[in-house]
Every structure is written in C-alpha cells, then in structure tokens.
Design an enzyme around this catalytic site. Sequence first.
Site, mmCIF file in Angstrom:
data_model
loop_
_atom_site.group_PDB
_atom_site.id
_atom_site.type_symbol
_atom_site.label_atom_id
_atom_site.label_comp_id
_atom_site.label_asym_id
_atom_site.label_seq_id
_atom_site.Cartn_x
_atom_site.Cartn_y
_atom_site.Cartn_z
ATOM 1 N N TYR A 203 -40.899 13.122 50.486
ATOM 2 C CA TYR A 203 -41.773 13.316 49.315
ATOM 3 C C TYR A 203 -41.035 14.248 48.358
ATOM 4 O O TYR A 203 -40.609 15.336 48.762
ATOM 5 C CB TYR A 203 -43.091 13.956 49.742
ATOM 6 C CG TYR A 203 -44.033 13.021 50.467
ATOM 7 C CD1 TYR A 203 -43.898 12.767 51.836
ATOM 8 C CD2 TYR A 203 -45.067 12.371 49.800
ATOM 9 C CE1 TYR A 203 -44.759 11.908 52.506
ATOM 10 C CE2 TYR A 203 -45.938 11.504 50.455
ATOM 11 C CZ TYR A 203 -45.777 11.275 51.806
ATOM 12 O OH TYR A 203 -46.636 10.406 52.456
ATOM 13 N N PRO A 295 -52.373 7.460 46.486
ATOM 14 C CA PRO A 295 -51.641 7.159 47.723
ATOM 15 C C PRO A 295 -50.764 8.296 48.247
ATOM 16 O O PRO A 295 -50.187 8.192 49.309
ATOM 17 C CB PRO A 295 -50.797 5.942 47.360
ATOM 18 C CG PRO A 295 -50.780 5.867 45.892
ATOM 19 C CD PRO A 295 -51.970 6.590 45.390
ATOM 20 N N LYS A 299 -53.626 7.824 52.676
ATOM 21 C CA LYS A 299 -54.963 7.804 53.287
ATOM 22 C C LYS A 299 -55.766 6.535 53.011
ATOM 23 O O LYS A 299 -56.754 6.274 53.698
ATOM 24 C CB LYS A 299 -55.789 9.003 52.776
ATOM 25 C CG LYS A 299 -55.279 10.339 53.274
ATOM 26 C CD LYS A 299 -55.344 10.424 54.781
ATOM 27 C CE LYS A 299 -54.443 11.522 55.333
ATOM 28 N NZ LYS A 299 -53.958 11.201 56.672
HETATM 29 P P1 FAS Z 1 -58.885 -4.453 49.837
HETATM 30 O O1 FAS Z 1 -58.935 -4.284 48.357
HETATM 31 O O2 FAS Z 1 -57.577 -4.444 50.540
HETATM 32 O O3 FAS Z 1 -59.602 -5.851 50.222
HETATM 33 C C1 FAS Z 1 -60.782 -6.272 49.561
HETATM 34 C C2 FAS Z 1 -60.854 -7.792 49.667
HETATM 35 O O4 FAS Z 1 -62.097 -8.218 49.075
HETATM 36 C C3 FAS Z 1 -59.734 -8.474 48.885
HETATM 37 O O5 FAS Z 1 -59.108 -9.457 49.687
HETATM 38 C C4 FAS Z 1 -60.462 -9.112 47.690
HETATM 39 O O6 FAS Z 1 -59.882 -10.333 47.278
HETATM 40 C C5 FAS Z 1 -61.839 -9.345 48.267
HETATM 41 N N1 FAS Z 1 -62.879 -9.446 47.236
HETATM 42 C C6 FAS Z 1 -63.003 -8.719 46.103
HETATM 43 N N2 FAS Z 1 -64.106 -9.109 45.412
HETATM 44 C C7 FAS Z 1 -64.680 -10.109 46.146
HETATM 45 C C8 FAS Z 1 -65.840 -10.921 45.968
HETATM 46 N N3 FAS Z 1 -66.614 -10.786 44.895
HETATM 47 N N4 FAS Z 1 -66.133 -11.847 46.910
HETATM 48 C C9 FAS Z 1 -65.341 -11.993 48.020
HETATM 49 N N5 FAS Z 1 -64.227 -11.263 48.240
HETATM 50 C C10 FAS Z 1 -63.913 -10.328 47.304
HETATM 51 N N6 FAS Z 1 -53.031 2.940 50.511
HETATM 52 C C11 FAS Z 1 -52.184 3.716 51.222
HETATM 53 O O7 FAS Z 1 -52.613 4.321 52.210
HETATM 54 N N7 FAS Z 1 -50.865 3.808 50.868
HETATM 55 C C12 FAS Z 1 -50.350 3.113 49.797
HETATM 56 O O8 FAS Z 1 -49.177 3.194 49.494
HETATM 57 C C13 FAS Z 1 -51.191 2.291 49.049
HETATM 58 N N8 FAS Z 1 -50.702 1.566 48.007
HETATM 59 C C14 FAS Z 1 -51.545 0.766 47.297
HETATM 60 C C15 FAS Z 1 -51.063 -0.010 46.222
HETATM 61 C C16 FAS Z 1 -51.928 -0.825 45.495
HETATM 62 C C17 FAS Z 1 -51.392 -1.646 44.346
HETATM 63 C C18 FAS Z 1 -53.305 -0.860 45.816
HETATM 64 C C19 FAS Z 1 -54.275 -1.712 45.011
HETATM 65 C C20 FAS Z 1 -53.797 -0.109 46.880
HETATM 66 C C21 FAS Z 1 -52.910 0.706 47.638
HETATM 67 N N9 FAS Z 1 -53.367 1.453 48.718
HETATM 68 C C22 FAS Z 1 -52.542 2.239 49.441
HETATM 69 C C23 FAS Z 1 -54.748 1.418 49.110
HETATM 70 C C24 FAS Z 1 -54.969 0.175 49.916
HETATM 71 O O9 FAS Z 1 -54.073 0.141 50.983
HETATM 72 C C25 FAS Z 1 -56.426 0.122 50.307
HETATM 73 O O10 FAS Z 1 -56.857 1.380 50.795
HETATM 74 C C26 FAS Z 1 -56.739 -0.942 51.331
HETATM 75 O O11 FAS Z 1 -56.284 -2.179 50.848
HETATM 76 C C27 FAS Z 1 -58.246 -0.928 51.545
HETATM 77 O O12 FAS Z 1 -58.598 -2.056 52.237
HETATM 78 P P2 FAS Z 1 -59.988 -2.787 51.920
HETATM 79 O O13 FAS Z 1 -61.049 -1.781 51.849
HETATM 80 O O14 FAS Z 1 -60.067 -3.913 52.906
HETATM 81 O O15 FAS Z 1 -59.852 -3.344 50.426
HETATM 82 C C1 PHB Z 2 -45.675 3.506 51.712
HETATM 83 O O1 PHB Z 2 -44.760 3.386 52.545
HETATM 84 O O2 PHB Z 2 -46.090 2.539 51.026
HETATM 85 C C2 PHB Z 2 -46.307 4.855 51.514
HETATM 86 C C3 PHB Z 2 -46.001 5.880 52.402
HETATM 87 C C4 PHB Z 2 -46.595 7.121 52.230
HETATM 88 C C5 PHB Z 2 -47.461 7.318 51.170
HETATM 89 C C6 PHB Z 2 -47.771 6.274 50.291
HETATM 90 C C7 PHB Z 2 -47.183 5.034 50.470
HETATM 91 O O3 PHB Z 2 -48.029 8.539 50.986
#
Ligand code: FAS
Ligand code: PHB
Length: 404
Positions: A203, A295, A299
């Site tokens: 980090y 992120p 978490k």
């Molecule tokens: P999700 O958003 O993964 O899944 C929700 C699902 O519901 C999707 O498949 C969607 O298509 C569906 N959906 C939405 N509306 C709907 C509807 N009306 N009807 C039916 N289905 C519908 N977390 C980390 O810990 N580290 C990271 O580095 C990190 N990077 C990320 C980068 C990006 C670009 C994003 C967007 C998130 C990131 N996150 C990261 C957070 C991410 O990992 C989420 O915490 C995780 O996907 C959460 O999972 P769900 O709650 O299942 O939501």
């Molecule tokens: C990742 O590997 O995507 C990653 C790892 C640690 C973080 C966020 C993202 O805090």
Amino acid sequence: MEIVKTKVAIIGSGPAGLLLGQLLYKAGIHHVIIEQRSAEYVASRIRAGILEQVSVDLLEQAGVDQNLKAKGLPHSGIEILTNGKKHRVDLSSLTEGKQVTVYGQTEVTKDLMQAREHAELTSFYEAEQVQVDDFYSKPKVTFHYHGKDYQIECDFIAGCDGYHGVCRASVPEDKIKTFEKVYPFGWLGVLADVPPVADELIYVQSERGFALCSMRSETRSRYYLQVPLTDHVEDWSDERFWEELKRRLDPESREKLVTGVSIEKSIAPLRSFVTEPMRFGQLFLAGDAAHIVPPTGAKGLNLAASDIAYLSSALIEYYHEGSEQGINEYSEKCLQRVWKAERFSWWMTHLLHRFETESEFDHKIKQAELSYILTSQAGQTTLAENYVGLPYEIRPLNNLQPVG
Ligand code: FAS
Ligand code: PHB
C-alpha cells in the site's frame, strides 16, 4: 403467468447471492436466484482480491473451498510504503496467527456458480423487469424471462442485488435511512499477466497519490493508482500507467517492477455508504445492496460474506428450529460489523490518499498518525486485527435437520 413457489427468493447472482444460495442448499432449504445479467457476464467481473479468514471459513462451510485451498495465496503480512520507505505489518504475529488469502472475487464467483450448476439449482439469468412486492406481508417477485412472465411466491426475499439493485430502491422512503460519503478521487485498476512486484501487497502513500501493488497469482498482478474523478480510462495508456506507478514506488520496487499489456483496465469511484436498517418485513438486504466501502481496506467482498453468514444462519435457524431470533437480530448484528468495517475502510483511505483540499497542518498530522501506527505495537495491532477481519458473533445452531 408462470407461478413458482419457494422458501427464499434471492435477487442477484454476485458473491452474496451465490453464497447464500449455496449455504441454503447445504441446509436443504429450497430457494431460487433471479439475476438480470447473463451468467457469462457475472462470471467475468473483475473486482476484489483479498479474503479474510472468516470468509475462507465460510466458503469451506459452503463446500466450495477446493480451488481456494489449492490456488489461494495465504499472506501473513502487508507492506506500507511512505516517505520512500517500506514498513512491513506482520498481520499474523499481531493477531495470534490470523492471515488473509489472496484469491480473486472472479474465482470465488466461478467456484460458487460451478457448485450451483453441479447441484442443478434454479437460477433465472437475464431476467428482465425484476420487481419485488408485498415484502411486509406475502412476498412476491415478478420478472420477464425467456419470453414469459414469472411470479415467485416465497416466504423471504434476499436483496443481494448490489448498489444499483431494485430491492433497496423498493423500500418506502420513510422506512429507510442511508449514510453516504463520496471521495474526491477514484482507483484506476490494471490487471496484467506479469509476476507481482513483491511477495506481499504494498500500500503506497506518496506525494503523487495512493497506489496499491496486489496480485491474483504468482503470474498475474493487480495494480491500482489514485486518479482524479475527472480522469477517464481512455486517458491512461498502459505506458502512462506503468510510468506513473514507478514514480510512486520506492527505488527497489521500481527496479523489480515487471510491466506488460493490461488485460483489464477500469476506474472505480470510491464511496462509503450504509443503509439502516437492513431488514424490511420479509426482505433482507445483504452485501453491496446494503453498504459500500472504499476498497482500501479490502472489505467489500468480505462484508458481503459476513452478511451472508448472519442471514444464512438466521434462515436455517428459522426453518430448522422454528425460531425467529436470528431473523429479528439480523439487521442489528450485521450493522455492528458493517460500521466497524466502514470506519476501518474510511480510516485507511483517509491515511493513505492525497486529498487536494487538506491543509498543510492536516497533512502533517496524517504523516504523524501513519508514523505512529507503523512504529507502535498498539498501532500496528489495531491495523492488523481490522485488516484480517473482526470475528462474527453468530450463535451456534442446535438442530441442523430440516423441518417443514
Ligand atoms: P454485486 O454487485 O457483486 O452483485 C449484485 C448482483 O445483482 C449483480 O450480478 C447484478 O447484476 C445483480 N442485479 C442488480 N440489479 C438487479 C435486478 N434488478 N434484478 C436482478 N439482479 C440484479 N471489494 C473489495 O473488497 N476489494 C476490491 O478491490 C474491490 N474492487 C471493486 C471494484 C469495482 C469496480 C466494484 C464495482 C466493486 C469492487 N469491490 C471491491 C466491491 C465488490 O467486491 C463488492 O463488495 C462485491 O461484489 C459485493 O458482492 P454483492 O453484494 O454480491 O454485489
Ligand atoms: C485487489 O487485489 O483487488 C485488492 C487488494 C487489496 C485491496 C483492494 C483491492 O485493499
């Protein structure tokens, strides 16, 4: 209209929805998943990369940890680079042996989807016009699927449909309160098939802004740069990305960095967001549908897993023991852990990112705080115990035999 009856209707086939489905299946509780996107799209999303020990344990309980155990990379420490100097935080020695596991969310999703397909469970992918109704009385889910209208009649709806989903949006305004903080920058992420620059995550807090050196395996790396919200991914060629990353690294890492062609490149905005409560009659929100964290603390995915730990336990207790205690405690118990993860994610983001509006005094205070954290046993312990993940507070279930 095709009528389908089930116990639990899960909206969303991301990690939260899939993990809940797998845990309910293992407990013999009938459910269906309704997902708006295609299975291919869901399986292709590139997001998180770090699993807390409690998340690994939950995936083991769900019976989907085979690949994770074989390919996941256990990490016992992280590096924090500040003022050109790396400081290792020994997570394991500070938390009685706990560690995190590097294993991509993409892989977690694929493992859960594979298990679901093997069990021949019902998922409606590419469902259109999904609506949730009557969740304070007799819950219903309606949608259009393969040219037909469907109505799911169920006991409970699990809103696992992410930040932009339909479930939270369907709650009457006077029943819900949200809390939000939007950060004035984003994370430009690159995935590349190059060996990681170091054995553990780095980090980076630098005058030019935050950076993160992460990985997916010993041959695939994940890097992030803090960028202004006004930037677009088209502004960043691979060459420009690697040059900027090098400027933020220390000389040793700069020398070791292996660059290459990006196989994924995107900019994600950063926000903190919490919904209170997380239960509305027979509708439960879980994962990103209920909360978002920047992120920085790794978490997001792990909070989705902990919500599902509480929700699956509550629903299994209801159907197996006829008790509503877990269901009635769900929102309060989840939010206790959610807010602690929100605080930690906000704190890591505040500490490691450059805020254009911060005064020189604020900057000096932040430097002093980081220096204290990295040179104090107590400071490093607070960082370590939050990073490896705080414990779940879940009552053990007495009777796992399905009833009714
Ligand atoms: P999700 O958003 O993964 O899944 C929700 C699902 O519901 C999707 O498949 C969607 O298509 C569906 N959906 C939405 N509306 C709907 C509807 N009306 N009807 C039916 N289905 C519908 N977390 C980390 O810990 N580290 C990271 O580095 C990190 N990077 C990320 C980068 C990006 C670009 C994003 C967007 C998130 C990131 N996150 C990261 C957070 C991410 O990992 C989420 O915490 C995780 O996907 C959460 O999972 P769900 O709650 O299942 O939501
Ligand atoms: C990742 O590997 O995507 C990653 C790892 C640690 C973080 C966020 C993202 O805090």
